[in-house]
Motif scaffolding. Structure first.
Motif, mmCIF file in Angstrom:
data_model
loop_
_atom_site.group_PDB
_atom_site.id
_atom_site.type_symbol
_atom_site.label_atom_id
_atom_site.label_comp_id
_atom_site.label_asym_id
_atom_site.label_seq_id
_atom_site.Cartn_x
_atom_site.Cartn_y
_atom_site.Cartn_z
ATOM 1 N N ASN A 124 0.832 -1.210 0.000
ATOM 2 C CA ASN A 124 0.000 0.000 0.000
ATOM 3 C C ASN A 124 0.865 1.259 0.000
ATOM 4 O O ASN A 124 0.608 2.208 -0.752
ATOM 5 C CB ASN A 124 -0.927 0.008 1.215
ATOM 6 N N TRP A 125 1.924 1.253 0.834
ATOM 7 C CA TRP A 125 2.793 2.437 0.907
ATOM 8 C C TRP A 125 3.539 2.629 -0.403
ATOM 9 O O TRP A 125 3.660 3.761 -0.899
ATOM 10 C CB TRP A 125 3.779 2.291 2.065
ATOM 11 N N LEU A 126 4.049 1.552 -0.974
ATOM 12 C CA LEU A 126 4.793 1.655 -2.232
ATOM 13 C C LEU A 126 3.901 2.168 -3.356
ATOM 14 O O LEU A 126 4.317 3.012 -4.160
ATOM 15 C CB LEU A 126 5.389 0.292 -2.595
ATOM 16 N N GLN A 127 2.682 1.657 -3.432
ATOM 17 C CA GLN A 127 1.759 2.094 -4.473
ATOM 18 C C GLN A 127 1.396 3.570 -4.309
ATOM 19 O O GLN A 127 1.308 4.308 -5.295
ATOM 20 C CB GLN A 127 0.506 1.230 -4.453
ATOM 21 N N TYR A 187 10.981 -6.188 -2.893
ATOM 22 C CA TYR A 187 10.393 -5.309 -3.900
ATOM 23 C C TYR A 187 11.445 -4.484 -4.626
ATOM 24 O O TYR A 187 11.132 -3.435 -5.203
ATOM 25 C CB TYR A 187 9.317 -4.430 -3.261
ATOM 26 N N GLY A 188 12.693 -4.982 -4.593
ATOM 27 C CA GLY A 188 13.721 -4.437 -5.468
ATOM 28 C C GLY A 188 14.641 -3.404 -4.874
ATOM 29 O O GLY A 188 15.322 -2.703 -5.615
ATOM 30 N N PHE A 189 14.710 -3.310 -3.554
ATOM 31 C CA PHE A 189 15.582 -2.328 -2.925
ATOM 32 C C PHE A 189 16.766 -3.051 -2.285
ATOM 33 O O PHE A 189 16.598 -3.855 -1.371
ATOM 34 C CB PHE A 189 14.821 -1.528 -1.863
ATOM 35 N N GLY A 190 17.971 -2.742 -2.766
ATOM 36 C CA GLY A 190 19.150 -3.440 -2.276
ATOM 37 C C GLY A 190 19.811 -2.781 -1.087
ATOM 38 O O GLY A 190 20.460 -3.454 -0.286
#
Length: 276
Positions: A124-127, A187-190
């Motif tokens: 929800n936060w990412l969207q 979700y793609g954050f390294g």
């Protein structure tokens, strides 16, 4: 966790490589060369696909630039003020928990569907902030206990399986934040700091008072340990003024971590420093 199958698969190919070494009728120098070549192929292939599946994320645009944030280091005085502000916050959040006592929070306070709650909150936060949420990242509990804690870590995201992992030995007081952190990687954050940030905003936005408190407590401990480095005597005196319940939570975390002393303390830093 699918990582078990991945590890077994690696061992299977390694076993096949050894078997071929023993049954091969060629001369020993040639057999040893083929064995070494096969072993390097296994590990080289694993490294190649790790970089292909995950390595690009280390060079993505920093989240602070995308959100137009301007992070700055805090002075010692600012650390002290932040510690006082966050203390007020965790005292308030802990008091909102139904059935709370002066004893340390345990597993009975955590929601049964913790993974789903944290994943939905993060998505929800990412969207809302225009980040993609492709896929369904999993948060797994990994055994044996101490598999990460003995290496000064508490979790791992594994790109080969698309699953985040939390050490089974981790105290309930830390499990929420660590799982939220590992889901952030999924979700793609390294970057580790970015996933700490994602875990914090995820927990802070939760309607579950336990999740909100434990996420804020993790941030409080980050502020506290930095203040401790500069002002150890002042911090110790300040800690004694905390409510009994919060002291019980902090003591429970520390006592649990002491069960898992570092095996190779320098290995973690070497591995983390290998990537930006």
């Amino acid at each position: 966790p699918l990582i078990y199958i991945f590890i077994l698969t690696l061992f299977y190919f390694f076993f096949i490589n050894i078997r071929n070494l023993l049954i091969n009728t060629d001369r020993w120098p040639n057999k040893v060369f083929r064995f070494c070549l096969g072993t390097l192929a296994i590990f080289g292939g694993s490294l190649f696909f790790f970089l292909l599946l995950w390595g690009f994320n280390y060079d993505r645009l920093p989240i602070e630039k995308q959100l137009k944030l301007d992070p700055k280091p805090l002075s010692v005085e600012e650390l002290r003020l932040e510690l006082e502000t966050e203390t007020e916050a965790i005292v308030r959040l802990r008091s909102d928990i139904k059935g709370i006592t002066d004893s340390a929070i345990d597993d009975s306070f955590l929601p049964e569907n913790l993974e789903a709650v944290l994943r939905i909150g993060l998505e929800n936060w990412l969207q809302e902030n225009n980040f993609p949420t492709t896929g369904r990242v999993r948060g797994r509990i990994l055994y044996p206990k101490g598999v990460f804690l003995h290496f000064s870590s508490s979790g791992l995201y594994f790109p080969f399986t698309g699953e985040g992992h939390v050490d089974a030995g981790l105290n309930a007081l830390q499990r929420v934040y660590v799982m939220a952190h590992e889901l952030g990687h999924g979700y793609g954050f390294g970057d580790e700091g970015t996933c700490n940030f994602l875990a914090s905003v995820n927990c802070a936005s939760s309607t579950d008072p336990v999740i909100a408190y434990l996420g804020r407590l993790a941030y409080w401990r980050t502020v506290a340990v930095n203040y401790l480095r500069y002002q150890p005597d002042e911090y110790k005196a300040f800690r004694e003024t905390l409510p009994v319940g919060i002291i019980a939570d902090l003591n429970a975390i520390n006592e649990n971590l002491q069960k898992y002393p570092d095996i190779m303390p320098k290995l973690r830093y070497y591995a983390y420093d290998s990537y930006p």
